[in-house]
Design an enzyme around this catalytic site. Structure first.
Site, mmCIF file in Angstrom:
data_model
loop_
_atom_site.group_PDB
_atom_site.id
_atom_site.type_symbol
_atom_site.label_atom_id
_atom_site.label_comp_id
_atom_site.label_asym_id
_atom_site.label_seq_id
_atom_site.Cartn_x
_atom_site.Cartn_y
_atom_site.Cartn_z
ATOM 1 C CD GLU A 53 -1.045 0.717 3.631
ATOM 2 O OE1 GLU A 53 -1.462 1.871 3.400
ATOM 3 O OE2 GLU A 53 -1.219 0.128 4.709
ATOM 4 C CE LYS B 80 -6.375 7.211 6.058
ATOM 5 N NZ LYS B 80 -6.513 7.424 7.510
ATOM 6 C CE LYS C 154 -1.964 1.895 13.831
ATOM 7 N NZ LYS C 154 -1.932 1.020 12.702
ATOM 8 C CB ALA D 114 -13.551 2.172 4.576
ATOM 9 C CG ASP E 168 -13.052 6.620 13.162
ATOM 10 O OD1 ASP E 168 -13.024 5.852 12.176
ATOM 11 O OD2 ASP E 168 -12.187 7.479 13.380
HETATM 12 N N1 PSU Z 1 -1.794 1.346 10.227
HETATM 13 C C1 PSU Z 1 -0.487 1.711 10.260
HETATM 14 N N2 PSU Z 1 -0.021 2.597 9.382
HETATM 15 C C2 PSU Z 1 -0.825 3.135 8.449
HETATM 16 C C3 PSU Z 1 -2.196 2.738 8.409
HETATM 17 C C4 PSU Z 1 -2.635 1.848 9.308
HETATM 18 O O1 PSU Z 1 0.239 1.233 11.085
HETATM 19 O O2 PSU Z 1 -0.343 3.953 7.670
HETATM 20 C C5 PSU Z 1 -3.080 3.267 7.340
HETATM 21 C C6 PSU Z 1 -3.492 2.137 6.396
HETATM 22 O O3 PSU Z 1 -3.408 2.620 5.079
HETATM 23 C C7 PSU Z 1 -4.924 1.866 6.770
HETATM 24 C C8 PSU Z 1 -5.367 3.243 7.165
HETATM 25 O O4 PSU Z 1 -5.690 1.325 5.720
HETATM 26 O O5 PSU Z 1 -4.276 3.775 7.883
HETATM 27 C C9 PSU Z 1 -6.617 3.213 7.998
HETATM 28 O O6 PSU Z 1 -7.104 4.520 8.094
HETATM 29 P P1 PSU Z 1 -8.565 4.768 8.677
HETATM 30 O O7 PSU Z 1 -8.455 4.374 10.128
HETATM 31 O O8 PSU Z 1 -8.805 6.227 8.476
HETATM 32 O O9 PSU Z 1 -9.493 3.905 7.896
HETATM 33 MN MN MN Z 2 -11.872 6.294 10.357
#
Ligand code: PSU
Ligand code: MN
Length: 310
Positions: A27, A89, A162, A144, A141
């Site tokens: 990614e 993003k 995490k 997706a 929250d």
């Molecule tokens: N976890 C990490 N580093 C990251 C992400 C997640 O340790 O950079 C990124 C990934 O691309 C994941 C996104 O899909 O954060 C999730 O963001 P959100 O919680 O806004 O969906």
């Molecule tokens: Mn989110």
């Protein structure tokens, strides 16, 4: 109208897929939003090398110039790494606008799965997946990424979720959505920077071969959707759990005070935890990402042998 307008494979990825060689998707949000420069560029290049050394072809995915690009060159990676937060993003909901307008975007787990699936890649390595955030009962929250895992047939090798997330609720959500959660050589779902979360996995799997057998069984029977392969960070490079927990609590408090929410929250927390731990969390993040790239490549090798029929 054709998909070719929006999808572009690099020559090495196109050739590997045509020959049914193993390919691993990577990614780009982890590059543009997940780590600072220059560590992000170094890690992106090292992940690609780790995939190659383990016998597969890397395919880092991003939106560039209105196309889902599958397989980037060094200049593309450098552009993503240096431009960082200036690149949107991009998750599932962002793709139609960015693609139609010729824009750029860093792909999350969800949108990287979409790109991989369109290209015909089944195995994907990242750091951590998004999940149900702490306090989601109030904020609603929920990443997706979880919904994407429910619908798109790509296996995601990660180091768990995490502790900025509610790991218990994340696992409940995946159960509801029918997403298998496998522990690689562990019975416990790992907590990203550390090996233990206190939550179990559905099944423990000890070899890439058994993972490949399971993917075949899932997809041949029409059970569409992804799989979470949780690969714990190696003991020697894991972070100190208490220090991470302390930094996480502080970072969450800061985010709350500053009113940070939506897609900004994950990058904000990652950066604050890195600062609060004096870079220790970043070091662990790099190591676990490399570890995941290696396992994903081993799995891709096993899976492609099955596809080829030997
Ligand atoms: N976890 C990490 N580093 C990251 C992400 C997640 O340790 O950079 C990124 C990934 O691309 C994941 C996104 O899909 O954060 C999730 O963001 P959100 O919680 O806004 O969906
Ligand atoms: Mn989110």
């Amino acid at each position: 109208m054709s998909i070719q307008k929006y999808l572009q494979l690099s020559p090495s990825v196109r050739e590997a897929l045509a020959a049914q060689q193993p390919v691993v998707a990577l990614e780009s949000t982890i590059i543009a939003h997940g780590m600072p420069y220059p560590q992000n560029l170094e890690t992106a290049l090292r992940m690609e090398n780790a995939v190659r050394e383990s016998g597969a072809i890397p395919a880092t995915i991003a939106i560039l110039g209105g196309k889902i690009r599958v397989g980037l060159d060094a200049a593309d990676l450098e552009y993503l790494a240096k431009t960082g937060h200036q690149i949107p993003k991009a998750s599932r909901r962002d793709l139609p606008f960015l693609l139609s307008q010729g824009a750029n975007g860093a792909t999350t787990v969800a949108s990287t799965m979409i790109g991989a699936d369109l290209a015909g890649i089944q195995i994907f390595a990242t750091g951590g997946i998004g999940g149900v955030h702490r306090g989601a009962a109030q904020s609603m929250d929920i990443s997706a990424d979880l919904q994407e895992l429910a619908r798109t047939s790509v296996a995601v090798v990660c180091a768990g979720a995490k502790s900025i997330l509610d790991i218990g609720l994340t696992l409940e959500y995946l159960e509801t959505q029918g997403v298998p959660v496998l522990g690689y050589q562990t019975n416990e779902f790992p907590a990203f920077y550390t090996r233990n979360s206190g939550f179990g996995v559905d099944y423990r799997v000890d070899t890439p071969e058994i993972l490949a057998e399971m993917l075949e069984a899932k997809w041949v029977t029409g059970l569409q959707g992804g799989v979470v392969i949780a690969n714990p960070i190696p003991e020697q490079v894991a972070a100190d759990g208490l220090a991470i927990e302390h930094a996480t609590t502080l970072a969450l408090q800061e985010a709350d005070e500053q009113g940070i929410r939506g897609k900004a929250i994950t990058p904000f927390l990652l950066a604050r935890i890195a600062a609060l731990t004096g870079g220790k969390s970043l070091g662990a993040n790099i190591e676990l990402a490399l570890n995941n790239a290696r396992l994903a490549a081993q799995l891709a090798v096993c899976y492609s042998r099955r596809v080829q029929g030997h």
